[in-house]
Design a protein around this motif. Structure first.
Motif, short mmCIF file in Angstrom:
data_model
loop_
_atom_site.label_atom_id
_atom_site.label_comp_id
_atom_site.label_asym_id
_atom_site.label_seq_id
_atom_site.Cartn_x
_atom_site.Cartn_y
_atom_site.Cartn_z
N UNK A 5 80.73 38.16 68.90
CA UNK A 5 79.45 38.63 68.38
C UNK A 5 78.30 38.12 69.23
N UNK A 6 77.15 38.73 69.01
CA UNK A 6 75.88 38.28 69.56
C UNK A 6 75.01 37.90 68.37
N UNK A 7 74.36 36.76 68.43
CA UNK A 7 73.55 36.28 67.31
C UNK A 7 72.07 36.52 67.58
N UNK A 8 71.38 37.06 66.58
CA UNK A 8 69.93 37.24 66.62
C UNK A 8 69.32 36.52 65.43
N UNK A 9 68.27 35.75 65.66
CA UNK A 9 67.53 35.13 64.56
C UNK A 9 66.51 36.14 64.05
N UNK A 10 66.46 36.33 62.74
CA UNK A 10 65.58 37.33 62.15
C UNK A 10 64.64 36.69 61.13
N UNK A 11 63.50 37.32 60.93
CA UNK A 11 62.49 36.79 60.02
C UNK A 11 62.60 37.30 58.59
N UNK A 12 63.34 38.36 58.37
CA UNK A 12 63.51 38.95 57.05
C UNK A 12 64.88 39.62 57.02
N UNK A 13 65.83 38.99 56.38
CA UNK A 13 67.21 39.47 56.41
C UNK A 13 67.34 40.88 55.85
N UNK A 14 66.70 41.16 54.73
CA UNK A 14 66.83 42.50 54.11
C UNK A 14 66.29 43.58 55.03
N UNK A 15 65.14 43.32 55.63
CA UNK A 15 64.53 44.29 56.54
C UNK A 15 65.43 44.54 57.75
N UNK A 16 66.02 43.48 58.28
CA UNK A 16 66.89 43.62 59.45
C UNK A 16 68.18 44.34 59.11
N UNK A 17 68.79 44.01 57.99
CA UNK A 17 70.00 44.71 57.57
C UNK A 17 69.70 46.20 57.38
N UNK A 18 68.58 46.51 56.77
CA UNK A 18 68.19 47.91 56.56
C UNK A 18 68.04 48.63 57.89
N UNK A 19 67.42 48.01 58.88
CA UNK A 19 67.25 48.64 60.18
C UNK A 19 68.60 48.94 60.82
N UNK A 20 69.44 47.94 60.90
CA UNK A 20 70.71 48.12 61.61
C UNK A 20 71.68 49.05 60.86
N UNK A 21 71.61 49.07 59.54
CA UNK A 21 72.52 49.95 58.80
C UNK A 21 71.92 51.34 58.58
N UNK A 22 70.68 51.42 58.16
CA UNK A 22 70.08 52.72 57.83
C UNK A 22 69.55 53.47 59.04
N UNK A 23 69.00 52.74 60.02
CA UNK A 23 68.42 53.40 61.20
C UNK A 23 69.47 53.57 62.30
N UNK A 24 70.27 52.52 62.56
CA UNK A 24 71.25 52.60 63.64
C UNK A 24 72.66 52.92 63.17
N UNK A 25 72.89 53.01 61.87
CA UNK A 25 74.18 53.45 61.35
C UNK A 25 75.31 52.44 61.38
N UNK A 26 74.98 51.16 61.52
CA UNK A 26 76.02 50.13 61.48
C UNK A 26 76.41 49.85 60.04
N UNK A 27 77.45 49.07 59.86
CA UNK A 27 77.90 48.66 58.53
C UNK A 27 77.66 47.17 58.35
N UNK A 28 77.29 46.77 57.15
CA UNK A 28 77.24 45.35 56.81
C UNK A 28 78.67 44.93 56.56
#
Length: 131
Positions: A5-28
């Motif tokens: 994996x590659x690790x990214x530090x994020x400032x808002x977990x919910x916002x980041x999960x939403x971006x990667x799953x809803x905008x880029x189509x990844x899965x949690x």
């Protein structure tokens, strides 16, 4: 050996999960809170961790922004059609920072989008890279 994996530090977990799953189509894939360490980890990707490299999102409780410095580049994702992928990102409320088109001094079709924390994600159109 393989990349896990590659690790990214994020400032808002919910916002980041939403971006990667809803905008880029990844899965949690999984998420875990570490109250004693005051951090949360979430793993996202396009396939299982057993088969593909994924992204680890790390939220350190109470830290909303990070100085990214000038060493980080981007994450690259292969897409069937970079032009269409940019339109999908825009429709989902995401930010395209470099529209799709051939890269400078080459023929590879690329585009860049930005996640909510300012990390760049490159789209590389399938069949055009490596030329």
């Amino acid at each position: 050996m393989r990349i896990l994996h590659t690790m990214l530090r994020v400032g808002d977990m919910e916002r980041s999960i939403a971006f990667y799953t809803e905008v880029l189509g990844m899965q949690l894939l999984r998420r875990h809170e570490y109250p004693d360490g005051k951090f949360t980890l979430a793993f996202i990707g396009y396939g299982s961790e057993q088969d593909t490299a994924v992204i680890e999102l790390t939220y350190n409780w109470g830290t909303e922004t990070y100085d990214k410095g000038n060493a980080y580049g981007h994450i690259a994702i292969e897409v069937d059609d970079a032009y269409a992928a940019c339109e999908q990102v825009k429709k989902a409320g995401g930010k395209v920072v470099r529209e799709a088109g051939p890269m400078m001094h080459g023929t590879t079709v690329i585009a860049f989008v930005e996640d909510p924390d300012g990390y760049k994600v490159e789209f590389i159109q399938k069949g055009t890279w490596g030329v």
